[in-house]
Design an enzyme around this catalytic site. Sequence first.
Site, short mmCIF file in Angstrom:
data_model
loop_
_atom_site.label_atom_id
_atom_site.label_comp_id
_atom_site.label_asym_id
_atom_site.label_seq_id
_atom_site.Cartn_x
_atom_site.Cartn_y
_atom_site.Cartn_z
N SER A 166 40.25 31.27 46.81
CA SER A 166 41.22 32.22 46.26
C SER A 166 41.12 33.45 47.14
O SER A 166 40.05 34.04 47.27
CB SER A 166 40.86 32.53 44.81
OG SER A 166 41.89 33.30 44.23
N GLU A 167 42.24 33.85 47.74
CA GLU A 167 42.16 34.82 48.83
C GLU A 167 41.77 36.23 48.39
O GLU A 167 41.51 37.10 49.22
CB GLU A 167 43.46 34.85 49.65
CG GLU A 167 44.70 35.31 48.93
CD GLU A 167 45.50 34.16 48.34
OE1 GLU A 167 44.91 33.10 48.06
OE2 GLU A 167 46.72 34.34 48.12
N ASN A 168 41.71 36.47 47.09
CA ASN A 168 41.20 37.77 46.64
C ASN A 168 39.67 37.84 46.69
O ASN A 168 39.08 38.86 46.36
CB ASN A 168 41.70 38.10 45.22
CG ASN A 168 41.33 37.04 44.22
OD1 ASN A 168 41.38 35.84 44.49
ND2 ASN A 168 40.94 37.46 43.04
N SER A 206 37.59 37.30 53.46
CA SER A 206 38.45 36.24 52.94
C SER A 206 39.51 35.86 53.97
O SER A 206 39.77 34.68 54.22
CB SER A 206 39.11 36.71 51.65
OG SER A 206 39.94 35.70 51.13
N ASN A 253 43.22 26.17 50.28
CA ASN A 253 43.87 27.27 49.58
C ASN A 253 45.17 26.76 48.97
O ASN A 253 46.02 26.21 49.67
CB ASN A 253 44.17 28.43 50.54
CG ASN A 253 44.75 29.64 49.82
OD1 ASN A 253 45.87 29.58 49.30
ND2 ASN A 253 44.00 30.72 49.76
#
Lengths: 231, 218
Positions: free
Chosen positions: B46-48, B88, B23
């Site tokens: 991508s943490e979304n 996530s 990340n």
Amino acid sequence: MSKRVYTNAQDALAGIEDNMTLMLGGFGLCGIPENCIRELVRLKVKGLTCISNNAGVDDFGIGLMLQQQQVVKMISSYVGENAEFERQMLSGELEVELLPQGTLAEKCRAGGAGIPSFFTATGYGTEVAEGKETREIDGRMYVLEPSLTADFAYVKAWKGDKYGNLIFKGTARNFNPVMAMAGKITIAEVEELVEPGELDPNFIHTPGIFVQRIFEGVDYEKRIEQRTITQ
Amino acid sequence: MALSKQQIAQRIARELNDGWYVNLGIGIPTLVANYIPEGVNVTLQSENGLLGMGPFPTEDKVDADLINAGKQTVTMLPGSVLFNSSDSFAMIRGGHMDLTVLGAMEIDQNGDIANWKIPGKMVKGMGGAMDLVAGTENIIVAMTHANKHGKSKLLKQCSLPLTGRACIKRVVTDLAYLTIENGSFVLRELAPGVSVEEVKSLTNGDLVVADDVCEMTF
């Protein structure tokens, strides 16, 4: 079938009152319930507590509700890119509770799963943990986080059927599935509403049991915040 | 000479291992993606809600439903996968990420990090930073050694509100690569042409110079 299929946002949002707690799906402006927000703005309901990862921009998303001072409290993880939000926050008109993004997502998931609170290492030793119970488990410190539910959850999906089963597209999924779980009444707006059986059960993201009302949205703008291009 | 942002990213990229899930935060960390060594395959998270983040799209491939955590339009790659925010952060908080690279306003010799809030200024929020520092074992901080007023960002104790405690073990600045061990910074590598004295003078926290300290090459 007890699922309530509505023709538009105006009908689907019946029952909303001042001072309620709402969840709104989306990350930035991606996957936000545009039709529901438009209707909330039209209804001018006030005193709302809004749980949403972000607070929109000045002239789109939750920013439109902030302009009319409909929101008294925001629960979010990141609230940049909104000047009116900043003004109301600094003047004290708007209460803001900032939470780590993963904690926010888990609070919604837990709320929808009947888990009243949970321990997480995230935020331990920071101001997020202030006033919260902490506990050492197997040598590591954790913070007890209460879960979240809402009077209404507004989510946006790509496709949905009349049983409320939902499929999301791309990264527009984000918080929508967990908020769908956590709403006492969850209202789903979809780009395309189809008959039961048209969606492959193997590829449904949110089972319709979490969705109480559904309607097909119109006029999606899908605004892009950062249009980044490879030449 | 101090490293450019690109060189900081380039130095960090050398720490990547084949097969890692990584990340990258906003700013300098994002640039690391441009310097992934040949033969090393890493999957960017991508943490979304995306694993396997590709480059920015060409004009005809722009999709409002496909953005990264910085809200920029992106693309997917063969093998990419999409998921919700709770899944996530299960990846992040469950310790499944191999590396997190993020920026900071301050770090200290105890491994504390502050990067989300300056009292008295508009607070935008921590986003996923607190989850990433609490959930990832392997973290590299990318930042300038001093702030724009020339004050050290490597402190005895952070003065700003914390993002996480005792979680940082490595930092690459424009002047050096340092580790944090036993309550002090350890100088491991110097930017080309930067002296030990220079690093010492801009490091407020306790500093130990490693016996085998060397100069980075680019």
